[in-house]
Design an enzyme around this catalytic site. Sequence first.
Site, PDB file in Angstrom:
ATOM      1  N   ASP A  88     -19.350  -0.725  17.431  1.00 41.26           N
ATOM      2  CA  ASP A  88     -17.905  -0.624  17.245  1.00 41.26           C
ATOM      3  C   ASP A  88     -17.186  -1.343  18.380  1.00 41.26           C
ATOM      4  O   ASP A  88     -17.801  -2.032  19.189  1.00 41.26           O
ATOM      5  CB  ASP A  88     -17.458   0.834  17.114  1.00 41.26           C
ATOM      6  CG  ASP A  88     -17.704   1.667  18.364  1.00 41.26           C
ATOM      7  OD1 ASP A  88     -17.981   1.089  19.432  1.00 41.26           O
ATOM      8  OD2 ASP A  88     -17.602   2.897  18.276  1.00 41.26           O
ATOM      9  N   HIS A  98     -25.489  11.385   9.510  1.00 40.59           N
ATOM     10  CA  HIS A  98     -24.887  12.068  10.663  1.00 40.59           C
ATOM     11  C   HIS A  98     -25.846  13.140  11.187  1.00 40.59           C
ATOM     12  O   HIS A  98     -25.546  14.329  11.190  1.00 40.59           O
ATOM     13  CB  HIS A  98     -23.548  12.671  10.225  1.00 40.59           C
ATOM     14  CG  HIS A  98     -22.641  13.014  11.363  1.00 40.59           C
ATOM     15  ND1 HIS A  98     -22.297  12.116  12.345  1.00 40.59           N
ATOM     16  CD2 HIS A  98     -22.002  14.158  11.669  1.00 40.59           C
ATOM     17  CE1 HIS A  98     -21.483  12.706  13.206  1.00 40.59           C
ATOM     18  NE2 HIS A  98     -21.286  13.943  12.818  1.00 40.59           N
ATOM     19  N   SER A 117     -21.258  12.976  17.731  1.00 44.87           N
ATOM     20  CA  SER A 117     -20.231  12.922  16.721  1.00 44.87           C
ATOM     21  C   SER A 117     -18.884  12.408  17.203  1.00 44.87           C
ATOM     22  O   SER A 117     -18.592  11.243  17.029  1.00 44.87           O
ATOM     23  CB  SER A 117     -20.057  14.261  16.014  1.00 44.87           C
ATOM     24  OG  SER A 117     -19.206  14.117  14.910  1.00 44.87           O
TER      25      SER A 117
END
Length: 185
Positions: A137, A160, A82
């Site tokens: 990313d 998630h 996370s």
Amino acid sequence: MCWPLTWPITHIRVIYPTAPTRPYTPTRGALSHVWVDRYKISRDNPEHLESIDAMCNTLGAVIQNEVKAGMPKHRMIIGGFSIGMALHLACRYHPEVAGVFALSSFLNKGSVAYKAVEERTREGLPIPDLFQHRTSDDLMLLLKKAGVPTTFFSFPGLQHHLSGPEMELLRSWVLTKRPPDSPGY
């Protein structure tokens, strides 16, 4: 504090700690299992550096305990889910580790972890291998540009959470991390 992975891996130590319960600003201060606070759940906000550095110190003690017990850093893999805490820990404070995995994680734009990777790259210093799931990313792009081995997987619809296929890919990746002083598995 560490979630024990039940894989029969003896050549390397996988450190995958569980976050403590703490107030979390995005949930209006409700208690959540998170390593650090965030101002918002968005990559566009500044990082909450005070809580990041405090948790890096806490987790650094876990790593130092492993070193004291005889496990060298180059035989450790740091993992997280996370918030990207494992990325901060490995890229900023313990880049000697064999690797880092980030599951369903991201870093804020302008993260100090990016700056640490850029600085280490400029100085020709090693950066740990990265295994990541979620979306590609800035960190993935930065590490690839620096020539760092990266493994990335996207699991459409996973959201998630973790999945069995993802954990099997992670296990396979961990098994490739043979330390320099290890003749075999």
